[in-house]
Design an enzyme around this catalytic site. Structure first.
Site, mmCIF file in Angstrom:
data_model
loop_
_atom_site.group_PDB
_atom_site.id
_atom_site.type_symbol
_atom_site.label_atom_id
_atom_site.label_comp_id
_atom_site.label_asym_id
_atom_site.label_seq_id
_atom_site.Cartn_x
_atom_site.Cartn_y
_atom_site.Cartn_z
ATOM 1 N N ARG A 77 0.863 -1.191 0.000
ATOM 2 C CA ARG A 77 0.000 0.000 0.000
ATOM 3 C C ARG A 77 0.889 1.227 0.000
ATOM 4 O O ARG A 77 1.998 1.199 0.542
ATOM 5 C CB ARG A 77 -0.856 0.060 1.274
ATOM 6 C CG ARG A 77 -2.178 -0.693 1.203
ATOM 7 C CD ARG A 77 -3.180 -0.016 0.255
ATOM 8 N NE ARG A 77 -4.437 -0.726 0.206
ATOM 9 C CZ ARG A 77 -4.709 -1.750 -0.609
ATOM 10 N NH1 ARG A 77 -3.800 -2.195 -1.452
ATOM 11 N NH2 ARG A 77 -5.894 -2.324 -0.600
ATOM 12 N N GLU B 166 -1.752 8.089 -3.944
ATOM 13 C CA GLU B 166 -2.143 7.740 -5.318
ATOM 14 C C GLU B 166 -3.593 8.148 -5.589
ATOM 15 O O GLU B 166 -4.384 8.188 -4.639
ATOM 16 C CB GLU B 166 -1.939 6.225 -5.563
ATOM 17 C CG GLU B 166 -2.839 5.321 -4.760
ATOM 18 C CD GLU B 166 -2.471 3.842 -4.900
ATOM 19 O OE1 GLU B 166 -1.288 3.477 -4.752
ATOM 20 O OE2 GLU B 166 -3.408 3.056 -5.143
ATOM 21 N N HIS C 18 -1.130 0.468 -9.626
ATOM 22 C CA HIS C 18 -1.902 -0.369 -8.700
ATOM 23 C C HIS C 18 -2.661 -1.469 -9.460
ATOM 24 O O HIS C 18 -3.893 -1.531 -9.405
ATOM 25 C CB HIS C 18 -2.870 0.506 -7.876
ATOM 26 C CG HIS C 18 -3.287 -0.127 -6.579
ATOM 27 N ND1 HIS C 18 -3.543 0.584 -5.444
ATOM 28 C CD2 HIS C 18 -3.505 -1.427 -6.235
ATOM 29 C CE1 HIS C 18 -3.899 -0.221 -4.467
ATOM 30 N NE2 HIS C 18 -3.886 -1.461 -4.922
HETATM 31 C C1 8YV Z 1 -7.453 -3.626 -5.671
HETATM 32 C C2 8YV Z 1 -5.796 -4.263 -3.839
HETATM 33 O O1 8YV Z 1 -7.358 -3.519 -7.030
HETATM 34 O O2 8YV Z 1 -7.133 -6.061 -3.129
HETATM 35 C C3 8YV Z 1 -6.364 -5.150 -2.807
HETATM 36 O O3 8YV Z 1 -6.053 -4.942 -1.611
HETATM 37 O O4 8YV Z 1 -4.957 -3.488 -3.584
HETATM 38 C C4 8YV Z 1 -6.240 -4.381 -5.259
HETATM 39 O O5 8YV Z 1 -6.466 -5.711 -5.564
HETATM 40 C C5 8YV Z 1 -7.703 -2.256 -5.151
HETATM 41 O O6 8YV Z 1 -7.579 -2.139 -3.795
HETATM 42 C C6 8YV Z 1 -9.089 -1.821 -5.610
HETATM 43 O O7 8YV Z 1 -9.996 -1.699 -4.613
#
Ligand code: 8YV
Length: 328
Positions: free
Chosen positions: A241, A270, A288
């Site tokens: 993250r 982001e 991402h």
């Molecule tokens: C998502 C992610 O695309 O699942 C997660 O924690 O970071 C990604 O798979 C993103 O968070 C969209 O909500």
């Protein structure tokens, strides 16, 4: 007026999934994918019993302040740092996420980003596009760092971290890891992984991969002090993250070659990317996309819908986060 329960789908989803939802619910959809402002989200949530959201929607006390009828918010994401879970529990709102269905896809991507970073693949492509191929030489190509038989250090050894460790074994890599708690012996064995302190990991790894969830305690897990412990030949990959890495400190370290290179799929603030990072050639940037294959994104949406249905049918959602809310 429909007498179907009303739900919100806060981001664009696959049309077939939306059509399926429309069979059971009156759906307020957002297929234009224009992200709601906090005020808009608060208003949208005030008239629905359930919502499908993504990381872009912050669900906290303020978002929930008018949501008297809301029973469930289903995240299309495994990470749920966009949820204030205590605030959701206090409001009696079930919180769900999408674990497991994205583990392998995300581990594949972590490895792909590591390879692209260590072997300078995007930089090499830019070389070609800039017409530099005639400068090819034994010693003057973008020379990279080996993965095979090197040491990978994984910080955050959950399902995805373990998936990356298993892939690394195929490359003959030595696996060291650091995690909030040490894995059970059987899981360590399955990954041939050795538990070490964060400092030892940073000192000894040729490649550091970050896969830990974002929490206040994990903010800037990697900053200038931590980077200073790393080898000057090391790569750093963040698929966890934004906020886990101090992006400004990282940019300075990359600029002064304190470490070799970095691969980033997530960023502080982001979709804005620290402008210092954008100036550098020894960083591979991705927007991402670790879970972004069609099959996996469909599976994530489907699981979020299952969670939503279960909660509204009075059943336990398969991936309920605030389990205390489900009384048998
Ligand atoms: C998502 C992610 O695309 O699942 C997660 O924690 O970071 C990604 O798979 C993103 O968070 C969209 O909500």
């Amino acid at each position: 007026m429909s007498n179907k329960p009303k739900i919100l789908v806060a981001r664009a989803i696959f049309p077939e999934a939306l059509a399926k939802l429309q069979e059971s619910f009156e759906v307020r959809s957002n297929q234009t994918d224009q992200i709601f402002t906090p005020a808009e989200l608060q208003k949208e949530l005030s008239s629905v019993v359930g919502a499908l959201v993504a990381g872009s929607e912050r669900i906290d006390a303020s978002a929930l302040s008018g949501a008297q009828g809301l029973k469930v918010v289903a995240n299309i994401s495994v990470g749920y740092n966009n949820f204030d879970v205590p605030a959701m529990s206090a409001a009696g709102v079930m919180a769900t996420n999408t674990p497991d269905v994205l583990t392998d896809t995300t581990a594949d991507f972590g490895f792909a980003l590591l390879m692209a970073t260590a072997r300078r693949i995007t930089e090499s492509e830019h070389w070609i596009r800039a017409g530099k191929w005639d400068q090819w030489s034994i010693v003057n190509n973008p020379l990279g760092m080996d993965l095979h038989h090197s040491t990978i250090g994984i910080i955050g050894m959950g399902r995805i971290g373990q998936g990356i460790a298993k892939r690394a074994l195929g490359f003959g890599m030595k696996v060291i890891y650091h995690n909030r708690s040490r894995l059970a012996e059987v899981d360590e064995k399955a990954c041939s992984a050795t538990y070490v302190s964060k400092e030892d990991l940073l000192r000894n790894a040729d490649h550091v991969v970050l896969v830990l969830p974002y929490t206040t305690e994990n903010h800037h897990t990697i900053g200038a002090k931590e980077i200073a412990l790393m080898k000057s030949t090391a790569t750093l990959v963040n698929i966890a993250r934004g906020g886990i890495v101090d992006d400004f400190a990282l940019a300075q370290a990359l600029k002064t070659r304190k470490i070799f290179a970095a691969g980033l799929d997530v960023f502080e603030g982001e979709p804005t990317v620290n402008p210092e990072l954008l100036k550098l050639s020894n960083v591979v940037l991705a927007p991402h996309i670790a879970s972004a294959t069609e099959k996996t994104r469909r599976a994530m949406v489907d699981l979020a819908i299952k969670n939503l249905h279960a909660a509204l049918d009075g059943k336990k959602p398969p991936s309920l986060i605030n389990a205390e809310l489900f009384k048998v």
